[in-house]
Motif scaffolding. Structure first.
Motif, PDB file in Angstrom:
ATOM      1  N   LEU A 123       7.883  10.752  -0.595  1.00 12.74           N
ATOM      2  CA  LEU A 123       7.041  11.752  -1.261  1.00 12.74           C
ATOM      3  C   LEU A 123       6.848  12.958  -0.340  1.00 12.74           C
ATOM      4  O   LEU A 123       6.448  12.817   0.815  1.00 12.74           O
ATOM      5  CB  LEU A 123       5.652  11.208  -1.654  1.00 12.74           C
ATOM      6  N   HIS A 128       9.444  13.179  -5.422  1.00 13.72           N
ATOM      7  CA  HIS A 128       9.080  11.779  -5.159  1.00 13.72           C
ATOM      8  C   HIS A 128      10.231  10.921  -5.703  1.00 13.72           C
ATOM      9  O   HIS A 128      10.087  10.224  -6.707  1.00 13.72           O
ATOM     10  CB  HIS A 128       7.751  11.455  -5.840  1.00 13.72           C
ATOM     11  N   CYS A 159       3.982  19.684  -9.999  1.00 13.64           N
ATOM     12  CA  CYS A 159       3.949  18.925  -8.741  1.00 13.64           C
ATOM     13  C   CYS A 159       5.236  18.120  -8.536  1.00 13.64           C
ATOM     14  O   CYS A 159       6.207  18.245  -9.290  1.00 13.64           O
ATOM     15  CB  CYS A 159       2.678  18.077  -8.643  1.00 13.64           C
ATOM     16  N   ASN A 160       5.230  17.316  -7.498  1.00 17.70           N
ATOM     17  CA  ASN A 160       6.426  16.575  -7.058  1.00 17.70           C
ATOM     18  C   ASN A 160       7.010  15.614  -8.097  1.00 17.70           C
ATOM     19  O   ASN A 160       8.240  15.548  -8.283  1.00 17.70           O
ATOM     20  CB  ASN A 160       6.095  15.841  -5.753  1.00 17.70           C
ATOM     21  N   VAL A 161       6.158  14.852  -8.776  1.00 21.67           N
ATOM     22  CA  VAL A 161       6.648  13.820  -9.704  1.00 21.67           C
ATOM     23  C   VAL A 161       7.412  14.449 -10.882  1.00 21.67           C
ATOM     24  O   VAL A 161       8.561  14.077 -11.133  1.00 21.67           O
ATOM     25  CB  VAL A 161       5.485  12.874 -10.124  1.00 21.67           C
ATOM     26  N   ASP A 217       0.601  11.876 -14.246  1.00 25.18           N
ATOM     27  CA  ASP A 217       0.347  11.788 -12.803  1.00 25.18           C
ATOM     28  C   ASP A 217      -1.023  12.424 -12.581  1.00 25.18           C
ATOM     29  O   ASP A 217      -1.562  13.091 -13.486  1.00 25.18           O
ATOM     30  CB  ASP A 217       1.475  12.554 -12.081  1.00 25.18           C
ATOM     31  N   VAL A 218      -1.555  12.291 -11.392  1.00 23.84           N
ATOM     32  CA  VAL A 218      -2.875  12.856 -11.091  1.00 23.84           C
ATOM     33  C   VAL A 218      -2.904  14.369 -11.317  1.00 23.84           C
ATOM     34  O   VAL A 218      -1.888  15.036 -11.198  1.00 23.84           O
ATOM     35  CB  VAL A 218      -3.276  12.563  -9.623  1.00 23.84           C
ATOM     36  N   SER A 221      -3.002  16.549  -6.780  1.00 22.52           N
ATOM     37  CA  SER A 221      -2.096  15.890  -5.844  1.00 22.52           C
ATOM     38  C   SER A 221      -2.639  15.980  -4.425  1.00 22.52           C
ATOM     39  O   SER A 221      -3.455  16.864  -4.110  1.00 22.52           O
ATOM     40  CB  SER A 221      -0.722  16.561  -5.893  1.00 22.52           C
ATOM     41  N   MET A 222      -2.114  15.106  -3.571  1.00 21.60           N
ATOM     42  CA  MET A 222      -2.529  15.111  -2.165  1.00 21.60           C
ATOM     43  C   MET A 222      -2.182  16.456  -1.533  1.00 21.60           C
ATOM     44  O   MET A 222      -1.070  16.951  -1.689  1.00 21.60           O
ATOM     45  CB  MET A 222      -1.836  13.970  -1.417  1.00 21.60           C
ATOM     46  N   CYS A 257       2.425   6.886 -12.450  1.00 21.83           N
ATOM     47  CA  CYS A 257       2.923   6.511 -11.113  1.00 21.83           C
ATOM     48  C   CYS A 257       1.824   5.893 -10.260  1.00 21.83           C
ATOM     49  O   CYS A 257       2.133   5.204  -9.293  1.00 21.83           O
ATOM     50  CB  CYS A 257       3.548   7.719 -10.421  1.00 21.83           C
ATOM     51  N   LEU A 258       0.558   6.148 -10.617  1.00 16.23           N
ATOM     52  CA  LEU A 258      -0.622   5.652  -9.910  1.00 16.23           C
ATOM     53  C   LEU A 258      -0.775   6.370  -8.550  1.00 16.23           C
ATOM     54  O   LEU A 258       0.231   6.743  -7.983  1.00 16.23           O
ATOM     55  CB  LEU A 258      -0.581   4.127  -9.710  1.00 16.23           C
TER      56      LEU A 258
HETATM   57  N1  NVA Z   1       1.575  13.989  -7.399  1.00 12.95           N
HETATM   58  C1  NVA Z   1       0.892  12.961  -6.661  1.00 12.95           C
HETATM   59  C2  NVA Z   1       1.700  11.688  -6.643  1.00 12.95           C
HETATM   60  C3  NVA Z   1       0.993  10.510  -6.043  1.00 12.95           C
HETATM   61  C4  NVA Z   1       1.852   9.303  -5.976  1.00 12.95           C
HETATM   62  C5  NVA Z   1       0.602  13.440  -5.255  1.00 12.95           C
HETATM   63  O1  NVA Z   1       1.463  14.105  -4.657  1.00 12.95           O
HETATM   64  O2  NVA Z   1      -0.488  13.170  -4.756  1.00 12.95           O
END
Ligand code: NVA
Ligand code: CP
Length: 298
Positions: A123, A128, A159-161, A217-218, A221-222, A257-258
């Motif tokens: 990630l 991801h 975002c990434n996902v 997805d959230v 994101s982080m 994806c949690l």
């Molecule tokens: N888009 C989220 C995915 C978490 C698995 C993140 O980057 O936090």
């Protein structure tokens, strides 16, 4: 030297090779017949939190006969400013492979370049890949080939996902709809790079009609925590709930994806009604990543 840095750089044939091995590794898990990492030590180098990715890689590396060393970026000199290329050259002389979770995609690429050891993107802000390889494996386990199907991603489409989903759609010939507010839709440059049938829309109901798979997805994101309040305000409504699911094809799958935030990107009842699929998806991280590791050391 093989790396797994993105879906963008992975071919359809390579994905299919990984899924074939995933099926066998899943079926034969108890037998633990294959130990391609015997005699090896792999490092997990993480700058962001993780439950699934960390546990599945730690267990997977051990089940394949290897040793594993978890390095939190904050506890090593990297966190105090040592360059990634120096960290890479040190680890490259001591361990056999690295699984990295961080912010910049360029850091994972630089690590792969300087370390001389197989490197996995666990990630980044851009992609991801291990997650999406697992998600499609899970879909295909339950519903057969994803080619020709309709996947509707709901939520933060930038975002990434979703980016990894976008690269997969072009390679595997399925339709991907991204339902998100304008400001949270994928960058035009990324869509142009990917090609394929990607439809970005603000109209959630239109995106839901006839879907074979809903995915979310959230919203935060982080690394985006400072924007939390703003994101929750803008993304409100871009949620998977039972009313939306009724618009999909009968038997449509719902995946996440949690970690999941109930009442935000998915409701509690929609989540629990699909928990069987969602936790199969979480479990499959182990099997698919064991296949990725085996493929890397071939
Ligand atoms: N888009 C989220 C995915 C978490 C698995 C993140 O980057 O936090
Ligand atoms: N889906 C996922 O990558 O979960 P973790 O952040 O817990 O690893």
């Amino acid at each position: 030297m093989r790396h797994l840095l993105s879906i963008e750089k992975l071919s359809r044939t390579e994905m299919e090779e990984i899924w074939k091995a995933s099926t066998i590794l899943k079926k034969e898990r108890r037998l633990q017949l294959k130990r391609p990492l015997a005699g090896q030590t792999w490092s997990l180098l993480f700058s962001k939190s993780s439950t699934r990715t960390r546990v599945s890689f730690e267990v997977g590396i051990r089940e394949l006969g290897g040793q594993v060393m978890f390095l939190s970026a904050h506890e090593i000199q990297l966190g105090r400013g040592e360059p990634i290329k120096d960290t890479a050259r040190v680890l490259g002389r001591m361990v056999h492979g690295a699984v990295i979770r961080t912010f910049a995609q360029s850091d994972v690429e630089e690590f792969a370049q300087y370390s001389g050891i197989s490197t996995v993107n666990a990630l980044t802000d851009d992609e991801h890949p291990c997650q999406i390889l697992t998600d499609i494996f899970t879909f295909q386990e339950k519903r057969g080939p994803i080619e020709g199907k309709v996947v509707t991603f709901v939520g933060d489409g930038a975002c990434n996902v979703p980016a990894s989903w976008i690269f997969a759609a072009a390679k595997l010939n399925f339709e991907l709809r991204i339902a998100a507010p304008k400001a949270y839709q994928p960058a035009a440059s990324l869509l142009a790079r990917a090609g394929g049938k990607i439809i970005c829309m603000e109209d959630l109901k239109a995106a839901a009609g006839g879907a074979d798979l809903f995915y979310t997805d959230v919203w935060v994101s982080m690394g985006k925590e400072a924007e939390s309040a703003e994101r929750i305000r803008h993304l409100a409504g871009y949620q998977i709930n039972q009313d939306l699911i009724r618009l999909a094809k009968p038997g449509a799958l719902v995946m996440h994806c949690l970690p999941a935030y109930r009442g935000k990107e998915i409701t509690e009842d929609a989540f629990e009604a699909n928990a069987g699929t969602i936790f199969d998806q979480a479990e499959n991280r182990l099997h698919v990543q064991k296949a990725i590791l085996s493929w890397l050391v071939q």
